[in-house]
Design a protein around this motif. Sequence first.
Motif, short mmCIF file in Angstrom:
data_model
loop_
_atom_site.label_atom_id
_atom_site.label_comp_id
_atom_site.label_asym_id
_atom_site.label_seq_id
_atom_site.Cartn_x
_atom_site.Cartn_y
_atom_site.Cartn_z
N VAL A 21 0.87 -1.25 -0.02
CA VAL A 21 -0.10 -0.04 0.19
C VAL A 21 0.96 1.15 -0.07
O VAL A 21 1.87 1.36 0.67
N GLY A 22 0.78 2.16 -1.04
CA GLY A 22 1.53 3.01 -1.09
C GLY A 22 2.87 3.00 -2.23
O GLY A 22 3.49 4.10 -2.50
N GLY A 23 2.89 1.83 -2.53
CA GLY A 23 4.04 1.63 -3.42
C GLY A 23 4.51 0.29 -3.41
O GLY A 23 4.88 -0.61 -2.38
N ALA A 24 4.91 -0.24 -4.85
CA ALA A 24 5.32 -1.81 -4.77
C ALA A 24 6.75 -1.95 -4.47
O ALA A 24 7.26 -3.02 -4.24
N THR A 25 7.42 -0.60 -4.30
CA THR A 25 8.86 -0.72 -3.93
C THR A 25 9.08 -1.80 -2.70
O THR A 25 10.11 -2.26 -2.60
N ALA A 26 8.03 -1.40 -1.76
CA ALA A 26 8.41 -2.05 -0.55
C ALA A 26 8.29 -3.67 -0.56
O ALA A 26 8.78 -4.52 0.33
N ILE A 27 7.80 -4.31 -1.52
CA ILE A 27 7.65 -5.80 -1.84
C ILE A 27 8.80 -6.39 -2.46
O ILE A 27 8.85 -7.39 -2.97
N TYR A 28 9.62 -5.51 -2.99
CA TYR A 28 10.68 -6.13 -3.99
C TYR A 28 11.55 -7.06 -3.14
O TYR A 28 11.87 -8.21 -3.78
N ALA A 29 12.03 -6.81 -2.11
CA ALA A 29 12.87 -7.86 -1.24
C ALA A 29 12.24 -8.95 -0.78
O ALA A 29 12.72 -10.34 -1.05
N PRO A 30 11.09 -8.95 -0.23
CA PRO A 30 10.23 -10.18 0.05
C PRO A 30 9.87 -11.09 -1.19
O PRO A 30 10.03 -12.31 -1.14
N LEU A 31 9.52 -10.38 -2.22
CA LEU A 31 9.21 -11.08 -3.49
C LEU A 31 10.13 -11.86 -4.05
O LEU A 31 10.21 -12.95 -4.34
N GLN A 32 11.48 -11.07 -3.97
CA GLN A 32 12.81 -11.45 -4.48
C GLN A 32 13.11 -12.92 -3.50
O GLN A 32 13.38 -13.98 -4.17
N HIS A 33 13.02 -12.87 -2.39
CA HIS A 33 13.31 -13.88 -1.58
C HIS A 33 12.39 -15.32 -1.58
O HIS A 33 12.91 -16.36 -1.89
N GLU A 34 11.10 -14.95 -1.90
CA GLU A 34 10.31 -15.92 -2.06
C GLU A 34 10.24 -16.42 -3.50
O GLU A 34 10.56 -17.83 -3.70
N ALA A 35 10.44 -15.68 -4.47
CA ALA A 35 10.35 -16.21 -5.80
C ALA A 35 11.79 -16.87 -6.29
O ALA A 35 11.77 -17.76 -7.04
N VAL A 36 13.02 -16.24 -5.56
CA VAL A 36 14.14 -16.75 -6.47
C VAL A 36 14.70 -17.88 -5.22
O VAL A 36 15.05 -18.79 -5.69
N GLU A 37 14.89 -17.35 -3.92
CA GLU A 37 15.36 -18.17 -3.01
C GLU A 37 14.79 -19.26 -2.40
O GLU A 37 15.03 -20.39 -2.31
N LEU A 38 13.30 -19.14 -2.14
CA LEU A 38 12.67 -20.32 -1.32
C LEU A 38 12.07 -21.07 -2.49
O LEU A 38 12.05 -22.33 -2.34
N ARG A 39 11.47 -20.74 -3.29
CA ARG A 39 10.25 -21.36 -4.33
C ARG A 39 11.03 -21.65 -5.50
O ARG A 39 10.49 -22.48 -6.49
N GLN A 40 12.08 -21.11 -6.06
CA GLN A 40 13.13 -21.18 -7.31
C GLN A 40 11.92 -21.06 -8.55
O GLN A 40 12.32 -21.60 -9.33
#
Length: 180
Positions: A21-40
């Motif tokens: 809320v207020g900008g997607a910039t806040a989700i880049y780090a957790p999205l990267q963590h989930e999409a790249v590191e955890l779920r590949q």
Amino acid sequence: MRENNLIGLMIVLAPLSLASVGGATAIYAPLQHEAVELRQWVTPQEFLNYFTIMRFMPGPSSMLGALIGWKLEGFWGVLVATLSLYAPSSLVCFIVARSWSRFAGKPWHTAMQRGLMPVATGLVSAGVWNLFQLSGGSLPYAAMMIGVAIALTISKKLHPTPLLIAGALVFEGLYLVDLL
């Protein structure tokens, strides 16, 4: 039992929607963590490529999730990712907006606004840090990031496009030098 990609997209993106809320910039780090590191779902390079594509596309920055959804499940992945990113935060914004201004000036209202500012700053900083690490974390990247931050801080009217073009030219040059 292996989780379906569409359900996985909902599980990852719906909670991130509330943090965006207020900008997607806040989700880049957790999205990267989930999409790249955890779920590949994507490689680090694919994440950076999608991030770059998303920055040049018109529209909201949260389309990064839609690009990941496209890679996973095509049209249905885009649809699920987009709905998961927009529906929860839109619902919360609608509910809060209907009542927020009624409480303006109340001590708890002011405290919440002031308290959320460092949270937003921290989330944005974490996203930038993760992108920096994905890029290899070299000195030229750090210098470019600091230079862009200074330029945008000093000149509030500076459009980011010239900075993006300059960055592309600098790093393309560095890439060509590495090839030689």
